[in-house]
Design a protein around this motif. Structure first.
Motif, PDB file in Angstrom:
ATOM      1  N   ARG A 199      83.213 -16.103 -43.415  1.00 57.24           N
ATOM      2  CA  ARG A 199      82.684 -15.139 -44.382  1.00 57.24           C
ATOM      3  C   ARG A 199      83.097 -15.614 -45.758  1.00 57.24           C
ATOM      4  NH1 ARG A 199      85.097 -10.628 -46.853  1.00 57.24           N
ATOM      5  NH2 ARG A 199      83.590  -9.066 -47.513  1.00 57.24           N
ATOM      6  N   TYR A 211      76.039  -6.101 -47.171  1.00 61.62           N
ATOM      7  CA  TYR A 211      75.802  -7.417 -46.593  1.00 61.62           C
ATOM      8  C   TYR A 211      77.003  -8.325 -46.792  1.00 61.62           C
ATOM      9  CZ  TYR A 211      70.955  -5.875 -46.719  1.00 61.62           C
ATOM     10  OH  TYR A 211      69.794  -5.169 -46.538  1.00 61.62           O
ATOM     11  N   ASN A 212      77.387  -9.029 -45.731  1.00 60.99           N
ATOM     12  CA  ASN A 212      78.375 -10.086 -45.830  1.00 60.99           C
ATOM     13  C   ASN A 212      77.622 -11.396 -45.987  1.00 60.99           C
ATOM     14  OD1 ASN A 212      80.982  -8.791 -45.422  1.00 60.99           O
ATOM     15  ND2 ASN A 212      80.194  -8.275 -43.406  1.00 60.99           N
ATOM     16  N   SER A 227      74.520 -11.135 -43.523  1.00 59.65           N
ATOM     17  CA  SER A 227      74.719 -10.412 -42.275  1.00 59.65           C
ATOM     18  C   SER A 227      74.845  -8.942 -42.642  1.00 59.65           C
ATOM     19  CB  SER A 227      75.993 -10.908 -41.589  1.00 59.65           C
ATOM     20  OG  SER A 227      76.257 -10.166 -40.434  1.00 59.65           O
ATOM     21  N   ARG A 228      73.979  -8.105 -42.088  1.00 54.17           N
ATOM     22  CA  ARG A 228      73.920  -6.701 -42.507  1.00 54.17           C
ATOM     23  C   ARG A 228      75.006  -5.869 -41.859  1.00 54.17           C
ATOM     24  NH1 ARG A 228      71.973  -1.537 -42.273  1.00 54.17           N
ATOM     25  NH2 ARG A 228      70.580  -0.863 -43.918  1.00 54.17           N
ATOM     26  N   GLY A 229      75.560  -4.977 -42.662  1.00 51.85           N
ATOM     27  CA  GLY A 229      76.530  -4.003 -42.197  1.00 51.85           C
ATOM     28  C   GLY A 229      76.194  -2.678 -42.847  1.00 51.85           C
ATOM     29  N   ARG A 262      72.059 -14.905 -33.725  1.00 57.01           N
ATOM     30  CA  ARG A 262      71.335 -13.779 -34.327  1.00 57.01           C
ATOM     31  C   ARG A 262      71.957 -13.342 -35.656  1.00 57.01           C
ATOM     32  NH1 ARG A 262      74.005 -11.574 -29.749  1.00 57.01           N
ATOM     33  NH2 ARG A 262      75.534 -10.029 -30.384  1.00 57.01           N
ATOM     34  N   ARG A 263      71.204 -12.597 -36.425  1.00 57.79           N
ATOM     35  CA  ARG A 263      71.572 -12.242 -37.800  1.00 57.79           C
ATOM     36  C   ARG A 263      72.968 -11.641 -37.929  1.00 57.79           C
ATOM     37  NH1 ARG A 263      68.761  -7.171 -40.391  1.00 57.79           N
ATOM     38  NH2 ARG A 263      70.252  -6.239 -38.976  1.00 57.79           N
ATOM     39  N   ASP A 264      73.286 -10.660 -37.100  1.00 55.65           N
ATOM     40  CA  ASP A 264      74.578  -9.983 -37.215  1.00 55.65           C
ATOM     41  C   ASP A 264      75.572 -10.462 -36.162  1.00 55.65           C
ATOM     42  OD1 ASP A 264      73.464  -8.535 -39.274  1.00 55.65           O
ATOM     43  OD2 ASP A 264      72.838  -6.899 -37.978  1.00 55.65           O
ATOM     44  N   PRO A 296      72.930   0.038 -46.975  1.00 55.46           N
ATOM     45  CA  PRO A 296      73.231  -1.322 -46.528  1.00 55.46           C
ATOM     46  C   PRO A 296      74.414  -1.951 -47.262  1.00 55.46           C
ATOM     47  CG  PRO A 296      71.353  -1.348 -47.979  1.00 55.46           C
ATOM     48  CD  PRO A 296      71.690   0.104 -47.734  1.00 55.46           C
ATOM     49  N   TYR A 322      80.445 -11.112 -50.205  1.00 52.85           N
ATOM     50  CA  TYR A 322      79.693  -9.919 -49.826  1.00 52.85           C
ATOM     51  C   TYR A 322      78.750  -9.518 -50.944  1.00 52.85           C
ATOM     52  CZ  TYR A 322      83.024  -7.317 -52.734  1.00 52.85           C
ATOM     53  OH  TYR A 322      83.775  -6.862 -53.785  1.00 52.85           O
TER      54      TYR A 322
END
Length: 85
Positions: free
Chosen positions: A35, A17-18, A7-9, A27-29, A15, A38
């Motif tokens: 969790r 990612y978690n 999951s992008r942050g 959806r992706r995010d 970038p 990361y």
């Protein structure tokens, strides 16, 4: 179906990612179940680039969660780091 994916942050061009366990239809995010780690592709120096909870990973895989191709690669990379340490 439950999947283990990224999951992008982070911000634009930085970038972060978690690694999350989520329903495939979300959806992706979006919403996720748990969790479990990361991945920071821009980690420098003493920063830790990859953190993964192997006990939670084995639990979710044991109940049928499928890991994405990228997460499979990160799992192998994390296993190599644990052996080296």
């Amino acid at each position: 179906m439950v999947v283990i994916r990224l999951s992008r942050g982070g911000s634009k061009a930085r970038p972060f990612y978690n690694i999350v366990v989520a329903d495939k239809r979300v959806r992706r995010d979006g919403r996720f179940i748990e969790r479990i780690g990361y991945y920071n592709p821009n980690a420098r120096g003493a920063e830790q680039g990859l953190q993964l909870s192997h006990d939670r990973l084995s639990y979710w895989q044991g109940v049928g969660a499928q890991a994405s191709e990228t997460v499979q690669r990160l799992i192998k990379q994390s296993a190599k780091q644990q052996v080296a340490a």
